[in-house]
Motif scaffolding. Structure first.
Motif, short mmCIF file in Angstrom:
data_model
loop_
_atom_site.label_atom_id
_atom_site.label_comp_id
_atom_site.label_asym_id
_atom_site.label_seq_id
_atom_site.Cartn_x
_atom_site.Cartn_y
_atom_site.Cartn_z
N GLN A 164 44.50 55.24 25.47
CA GLN A 164 43.54 54.18 25.16
C GLN A 164 43.27 53.29 26.36
O GLN A 164 43.05 52.09 26.23
CB GLN A 164 44.08 53.34 23.98
CG GLN A 164 44.47 54.13 22.77
CD GLN A 164 43.33 54.97 22.23
OE1 GLN A 164 42.22 54.45 22.04
NE2 GLN A 164 43.58 56.25 21.98
N ASP A 171 46.11 61.92 20.10
CA ASP A 171 45.70 61.02 21.18
C ASP A 171 46.37 61.34 22.50
O ASP A 171 45.92 60.89 23.56
CB ASP A 171 46.01 59.58 20.79
CG ASP A 171 45.30 59.18 19.51
OD1 ASP A 171 44.08 58.98 19.56
OD2 ASP A 171 45.97 59.08 18.46
N ARG A 227 47.31 58.33 10.46
CA ARG A 227 46.00 57.85 10.89
C ARG A 227 45.38 56.97 9.82
O ARG A 227 44.87 55.87 10.10
CB ARG A 227 45.10 59.04 11.19
CG ARG A 227 43.77 58.67 11.80
CD ARG A 227 43.91 58.33 13.27
NE ARG A 227 44.06 59.52 14.08
CZ ARG A 227 44.48 59.51 15.34
NH1 ARG A 227 44.78 58.37 15.92
NH2 ARG A 227 44.60 60.62 16.02
N PHE A 275 48.52 55.74 17.16
CA PHE A 275 48.10 56.77 18.11
C PHE A 275 49.16 57.86 18.09
O PHE A 275 50.35 57.57 18.08
CB PHE A 275 47.91 56.17 19.50
CG PHE A 275 46.90 55.07 19.52
CD1 PHE A 275 45.56 55.34 19.25
CD2 PHE A 275 47.27 53.76 19.75
CE1 PHE A 275 44.62 54.32 19.22
CE2 PHE A 275 46.34 52.74 19.73
CZ PHE A 275 45.01 53.02 19.46
N CYS A 313 49.07 55.89 25.60
CA CYS A 313 48.62 56.29 24.26
C CYS A 313 47.19 56.85 24.28
O CYS A 313 46.62 57.10 23.22
CB CYS A 313 48.70 55.11 23.30
SG CYS A 313 50.38 54.67 22.81
N LEU A 341 43.51 64.41 27.50
CA LEU A 341 44.67 63.86 26.80
C LEU A 341 45.81 63.61 27.78
O LEU A 341 46.15 64.47 28.58
CB LEU A 341 45.15 64.84 25.72
CG LEU A 341 44.15 65.13 24.59
CD1 LEU A 341 44.68 66.26 23.71
CD2 LEU A 341 43.89 63.88 23.76
#
Length: 435
Positions: free
Chosen positions: A368, A170, A114, A126, A366, A209
């Motif tokens: 996002q 993530d 990260r 991620f 991912c 998630l």
């Protein structure tokens, strides 16, 4: 020679940037639009027009992109970056991959990955953290075993997801893998019971998630379909239990007609909206490394079959997300996975659809979906400027002119890279399936 200037080696990029006049490929799969203005402020894409009628704040850096294409930063959604982390993430970014999905690592690597991905000169990361598996199950055989999080009861399955969510992952990775990658015997690693997979998927959904399932066997695909995972990782090798591509090839049964259940399962994936992350290049590399005595003709037949399976999924309307399964194998440098892009083309995706797989769809798996992968106001400002038009010819991706990450210009290119179709031997273009 690679004539690139790195922003961090010169001046700090301004916080307000206006990209003017470029052709826009927005990552949604829509056709390119005429050049206008993209305004980036403090790391966020704030305005996007196609008529140029945008007021540009004083002091903004103006970047003229006429004759070039602006597109979202590319995402390799399936990697295993575990060593030389800053250097590897830097190499990905310099090749236009602004983000990577790390699909399984020890918990101790999560903060390292990260932090490294937050650096201006590195691809953002991620993360899955440890993959949830059965006791003694894959990937406990990898490395020191820390990339596996074993569960054998419903309370443990729920607790594992809660722990990973608290760790800040993530997405959740599940492994449904009985194969031990020996390639000379079937392998019978323990696999999670279906009710535990269902519990993991339900709890992950409660945490918001995505659930990504490592599946190589058709019987395990059936279980994954039943619980509704977000994505299937890899492309089903070996296929039925105890039978792999090598055995099918030797029996002359390496074709979809010999595997009617597989076509039905692919259709079910499409109907449920489950993404496929095929990782064909690394699957073939695994087979080649595991069976060095296997002839090149047999390998090419296996390769053509994999492309045919992916092609069947694509033809049915399936959603593909780009993932290379990069593991640091010699001969496979970090960066744009050119071989994998070529496999997607060979399976029937258009160049524009390949870009969508490497942007919008890769962002979705991912976790996002609403932050990256599409050029739209409010999204994080990760984008590329390339020469030519990659929506008709992916070779344009190698002519990188500008890379923007977090709203900062992190790399400028003053000369084209190696053309896509002239990639190194380790990323050789695939054969197209017959029929």
């Amino acid at each position: 020679m690679n004539h690139r200037q790195t922003a961090s080696d010169t001046a700090t990029s301004p916080q307000v940037i206006a990209l003017i006049g470029g052709r826009l490929v927005d990552g949604t799969g829509a056709p390119p639009s005429a050049g206008g203005v993209i305004l980036i402020e403090h790391g966020v894409l704030t305005r996007l027009t196609t008529d140029g009628a945008t007021e540009i704040p004083p002091g903004a850096e103006l970047v003229h992109c006429e004759g070039q294409t602006i597109l979202p930063g590319l995402i390799d959604s399936h990697t295993h970056v575990e060593r030389d982390i800053p250097a590897v993430l830097g190499a990905f970014l310099r090749d236009g991959v602004t983000s990577v999905g790390n699909t399984g690592s020890g918990p101790q690597l999560v903060p390292q990955l990260r932090a490294a991905g937050r650096q201006p000169g590195a691809a953002r990361t991620f993360l899955a953290g440890p993959a949830i598996t059965a006791p003694g199950g894959y990937p406990v055989i990898r490395g020191d075993g820390s990339a596996a999080r074993a569960v054998d009861s419903l309370p443990q399955a729920i607790a594992a997801v809660d722990e990973l969510a608290a760790l800040g992952v993530d997405f959740i990775k599940i492994t449904q893998e009985p194969f031990d990658f020996d390639f000379r015997h079937p392998g019978h690693l323990p696999v999670l019971e279906p009710e535990l997979i269902k519990a993991v998927a339900r709890r992950a959904t409660e945490h918001g998630l995505p659930v990504r399932s490592h599946v190589h066997h058709a019987d395990q695909l059936e279980v994954a379909l039943a619980v509704g995972v977000t994505s299937i990782e890899h492309l089903l090798f070996p296929l039925p239990p105890d039978v792999g591509h090598v055995e099918l090839q030797r029996a002359g049964a390496l074709h979809l007609g010999a595997l009617p259940d597989l076509a039905r399962q692919l259709d079910a994936m499409v109907e449920q909206g489950i993404h496929l992350v095929p990782t064909i290049g690394n699957e073939l590399a695994n087979i080649r490394a595991g069976l060095p005595e296997l002839g090149e003709a047999a390998l090419r037949e296996i390769e053509a079959f994999m492309v045919a399976v992916l092609g069947r999924f694509v033809a049915a309307g399936g959603t593909v997300a780009l993932g290379s399964d990069w593991v640091g194998r010699p001969g496979f440098p970090p960066g744009l996975p050119r071989g994998e892009l070529n496999y997607l083309l060979a399976a029937g995706l258009t160049p524009l659809q390949v870009i969508e797989s490497a942007t919008r769809h890769a962002a979705a798996v991912c976790g996002q979906r609403d932050t990256l992968g599409v050029l739209a106001p409010g999204r994080q400002a990760d984008l590329l400027v390339v020469g030519g038009d990659p929506s008709t010819d992916l070779a344009a991706l190698d002519d990188l002119r500008l890379i923007v990450k977090d709203g900062r210009i992190v790399h400028r290119a003053t000369a084209p890279e190696v053309p896509l179709q002239a990639a190194s031997a380790d990323h050789a273009a695939p054969v197209r399936p017959a029929g």
